[in-house]
Design a protein around this motif. Structure first.
Motif, short mmCIF file in Angstrom:
data_model
loop_
_atom_site.label_atom_id
_atom_site.label_comp_id
_atom_site.label_asym_id
_atom_site.label_seq_id
_atom_site.Cartn_x
_atom_site.Cartn_y
_atom_site.Cartn_z
N LEU A 30 -65.12 -10.13 -77.33
CA LEU A 30 -63.87 -10.58 -76.71
C LEU A 30 -63.79 -10.09 -75.27
N LEU A 31 -63.61 -11.00 -74.35
CA LEU A 31 -63.37 -10.64 -72.96
C LEU A 31 -62.05 -9.87 -72.88
N PHE A 70 -43.11 3.39 -69.91
CA PHE A 70 -43.96 2.29 -70.34
C PHE A 70 -43.10 1.07 -70.60
N ASP A 71 -43.73 -0.11 -70.57
CA ASP A 71 -43.01 -1.36 -70.74
C ASP A 71 -43.11 -1.94 -72.14
N GLY A 72 -43.82 -1.25 -73.01
CA GLY A 72 -43.95 -1.72 -74.37
C GLY A 72 -45.04 -0.97 -75.11
N ILE A 73 -45.33 -1.46 -76.30
CA ILE A 73 -46.34 -0.81 -77.13
C ILE A 73 -47.02 -1.86 -78.02
N VAL A 74 -48.32 -1.73 -78.16
CA VAL A 74 -49.09 -2.51 -79.12
C VAL A 74 -49.29 -1.60 -80.33
N LYS A 75 -48.80 -2.01 -81.47
CA LYS A 75 -48.94 -1.20 -82.69
C LYS A 75 -50.27 -1.56 -83.34
N PHE A 76 -51.13 -0.54 -83.51
CA PHE A 76 -52.49 -0.79 -83.96
C PHE A 76 -52.96 0.34 -84.87
N LEU A 77 -53.69 -0.03 -85.90
CA LEU A 77 -54.30 0.93 -86.81
C LEU A 77 -55.81 0.77 -86.68
N TYR A 102 -55.21 -11.70 -79.23
CA TYR A 102 -56.32 -10.83 -78.83
C TYR A 102 -56.46 -9.65 -79.80
N PHE A 103 -55.37 -8.95 -80.07
CA PHE A 103 -55.46 -7.75 -80.92
C PHE A 103 -55.71 -8.08 -82.39
N ARG A 104 -55.31 -9.25 -82.85
CA ARG A 104 -55.69 -9.66 -84.21
C ARG A 104 -57.20 -9.83 -84.31
N LEU A 105 -57.78 -10.52 -83.31
CA LEU A 105 -59.23 -10.69 -83.29
C LEU A 105 -59.95 -9.36 -83.09
N TYR A 106 -59.38 -8.50 -82.25
CA TYR A 106 -59.98 -7.20 -81.98
C TYR A 106 -60.02 -6.34 -83.25
N ALA A 107 -58.98 -6.40 -84.06
CA ALA A 107 -58.96 -5.65 -85.33
C ALA A 107 -60.09 -6.14 -86.25
N ARG A 117 -72.23 -0.55 -87.76
CA ARG A 117 -72.67 0.70 -87.12
C ARG A 117 -72.72 1.87 -88.10
N GLU A 118 -71.67 1.96 -88.92
CA GLU A 118 -71.54 3.14 -89.79
C GLU A 118 -71.70 2.81 -91.28
N ARG A 119 -71.91 1.53 -91.59
CA ARG A 119 -72.13 1.07 -92.97
C ARG A 119 -71.01 1.49 -93.92
N ARG A 120 -69.77 1.23 -93.47
CA ARG A 120 -68.62 1.55 -94.30
C ARG A 120 -67.48 0.59 -94.00
N ILE A 121 -66.57 0.50 -94.93
CA ILE A 121 -65.39 -0.35 -94.77
C ILE A 121 -64.29 0.49 -94.11
N ALA A 122 -63.71 -0.07 -93.06
CA ALA A 122 -62.63 0.62 -92.35
C ALA A 122 -61.39 -0.28 -92.32
N THR A 123 -60.24 0.34 -92.33
CA THR A 123 -58.98 -0.39 -92.22
C THR A 123 -58.58 -0.42 -90.75
N CYS A 124 -58.57 -1.62 -90.19
CA CYS A 124 -58.14 -1.82 -88.81
C CYS A 124 -57.20 -3.01 -88.81
N ARG A 125 -56.05 -2.85 -88.17
CA ARG A 125 -55.13 -4.00 -88.12
C ARG A 125 -54.15 -3.88 -86.96
N PHE A 126 -53.80 -5.05 -86.47
CA PHE A 126 -52.76 -5.21 -85.47
C PHE A 126 -51.44 -5.31 -86.21
#
Length: 135
Positions: A30-31, A70-77, A102-107, A117-126
């Motif tokens: 992602l650019l 700050f002008d806002g926040i992106v909530k990310f796990l 963007y952040f949905r795709l990034y998650a 990279r680490e051969r494991r399942i990780a929880t990542c979410r926007f």
């Protein structure tokens, strides 16, 4: 607060500042549509400095700016750890819809990055964006 830009707008490479300078952390499919950096002298739940998304013109890596608020926040796990990103708006176009996309795709990308990279399942979410009053 002093904000330091690690990853300039329009970059595919994600950088991290180290004692040696700025080192490539990974290549993103992602650019990056914003400048990405951190608040100097802070520490977040992931052990690194607090992340900042800077909306505005391209800023070279290593650029700094000072802000009181700050002008806002992106909530990310990221890997089950709270990894919110503060938002700073300087000028120009800004779209909560585009940032959310963007952040949905990034998650999803981060899930695959951990798997390969680490051969494991990780929880990542926007988890949403909150904008405060923009100038």
């Amino acid at each position: 607060m002093k904000i330091v830009i690690e990853t300039p707008k329009y970059s595919f490479w994600k950088y991290n500042k180290t004692e040696k300078g700025y080192e490539k952390a990974f290549f993103s499919p992602l650019l990056t549509i914003f400048n990405y950096g951190f608040v100097e002298g802070t520490k977040s739940a992931d052990g690194m400095e607090e992340d900042v998304v800077v909306l505005g013109p391209h800023m070279p890596r290593g650029s700094t700016l000072k802000r009181d608020t700050f002008d806002g926040i992106v909530k990310f796990l990221d890997d089950s750890i709270r990894d919110d990103k503060k938002i700073v708006y300087i000028s120009g176009f800004h779209s909560p819809v585009l940032l959310a996309y963007y952040f949905r795709l990034y998650a999803l990308f981060k899930i695959f990055l951990y798997a390969f990279r680490e051969r494991r399942i990780a929880t990542c979410r926007f988890e949403g964006i909150e904008f405060r009053k923009l100038r």
